[in-house]
Design an enzyme around this catalytic site. Sequence first.
Site, short mmCIF file in Angstrom:
data_model
loop_
_atom_site.label_atom_id
_atom_site.label_comp_id
_atom_site.label_asym_id
_atom_site.label_seq_id
_atom_site.Cartn_x
_atom_site.Cartn_y
_atom_site.Cartn_z
N ASN A 13 50.87 45.51 25.73
CA ASN A 13 50.36 44.15 25.58
C ASN A 13 50.51 43.43 26.92
OD1 ASN A 13 49.83 41.50 24.87
ND2 ASN A 13 51.68 41.24 23.63
N LYS A 15 49.54 40.54 27.65
CA LYS A 15 49.63 39.08 27.46
C LYS A 15 48.68 38.39 28.45
CE LYS A 15 54.36 39.79 26.07
NZ LYS A 15 55.65 39.19 25.80
N HIS A 99 51.54 37.98 16.84
CA HIS A 99 52.61 38.09 17.85
C HIS A 99 53.45 36.82 17.81
CE1 HIS A 99 54.64 38.36 21.69
NE2 HIS A 99 54.33 39.64 21.71
N GLU A 101 54.58 35.03 20.00
CA GLU A 101 54.12 33.97 20.92
C GLU A 101 52.97 33.18 20.30
OE1 GLU A 101 53.64 36.51 24.34
OE2 GLU A 101 55.81 36.77 24.41
N GLU A 169 59.12 43.28 15.97
CA GLU A 169 59.51 42.74 17.27
C GLU A 169 60.49 41.58 17.08
OE1 GLU A 169 56.43 43.64 20.48
OE2 GLU A 169 55.77 41.82 19.52
N GLY A 175 60.93 40.22 26.07
CA GLY A 175 60.99 39.74 27.46
C GLY A 175 62.37 39.33 27.92
N SER A 214 61.52 44.49 24.80
CA SER A 214 62.27 45.03 25.94
C SER A 214 62.37 46.56 25.96
CB SER A 214 63.67 44.40 26.01
OG SER A 214 63.56 43.02 26.28
C1 PEP Z 1 55.80 41.92 23.42
O1 PEP Z 1 55.60 40.79 23.83
O2 PEP Z 1 55.11 42.39 22.51
C2 PEP Z 1 56.88 42.68 24.03
C3 PEP Z 1 57.35 43.69 23.36
O3 PEP Z 1 57.31 42.26 25.25
P1 PEP Z 1 58.44 42.96 26.16
O4 PEP Z 1 58.23 44.44 26.11
O5 PEP Z 1 58.19 42.40 27.54
O6 PEP Z 1 59.75 42.57 25.62
#
Ligand code: PEP
Length: 252
Positions: A13, A15, A99, A101, A169, A175, A214
């Site tokens: 992703n 973003k 997601h 976000e 998630e 992040g 992460s």
């Molecule tokens: C995400 O935003 O879906 C995600 C998993 O981000 P990150 O891997 O940067 O934690």
Amino acid sequence: MASEGPRALVAGNWKMNGSVAMLKEPRLLAAMLKDVKLKADVMVCPPAVLMRRVKSILKGSKIKLGGQDCHWAASGAHTGDVSAEMLKEAGCSAVIVGHSERRTNHGETDAIVQKKAKACQRAGLTAIICIGETLDERKAGSTLAVVTRQLKGSLPEGSVAANTVIAYEPVWAIGTGLTPTTAEVAEVHALIRAELAGLMGGEGAQTRILYGGSVKPSNAAELMGQPNVNGALVGGASLKAADFLGIIKVYA
Ligand code: PEP
């Protein structure tokens, strides 16, 4: 060692990251994966404006294209939005919906996420439905209740394994460099698998459940090795071909 189960998916992703200059990364990734036999599907989800260019770069490669969000309507007066049908036409095979976000920054509720997931399925796309608890919810001991509520509220009725992926998630892991323990990941994924059996019958066992938050080359094997983890949704580490490859290689 990756865990057993349905064929895995590793989705990147991007973003709101990416530029014409950054297109060298998927080009590099496609070249690096050319002769690698994988036990997983690989997907990149770039911003909508880069979709066409990424599609042409990935032509002939094994890497699929996905969207990051969609509107639930097929077309209409929805300034700034894209529909699942548009993403399908642009070459996508899946779309991320719900997601954290989007849930946080755009006030998306489970009901909205469900409508978006339904739109993906209507358009012939796979809905990658994201769920996960906040840090406060985890500290309060309500992780399993939150994940169950989100799953039940976001999964459209009639979903099947071919048009549905669940991404667990934890919001606090996105992040941040933090990840749940492997036992915590296994616990939530087992719960999701059991709930899917109730919601989807036999299709539940075949539905992919991704872990996201992460994931990086150094922790991918351990996380992907947990039971009921059928791949990863990757944010930051999907932006550089070498890092993304380090995660994908768990399935080589
Ligand atoms: C995400 O935003 O879906 C995600 C998993 O981000 P990150 O891997 O940067 O934690």
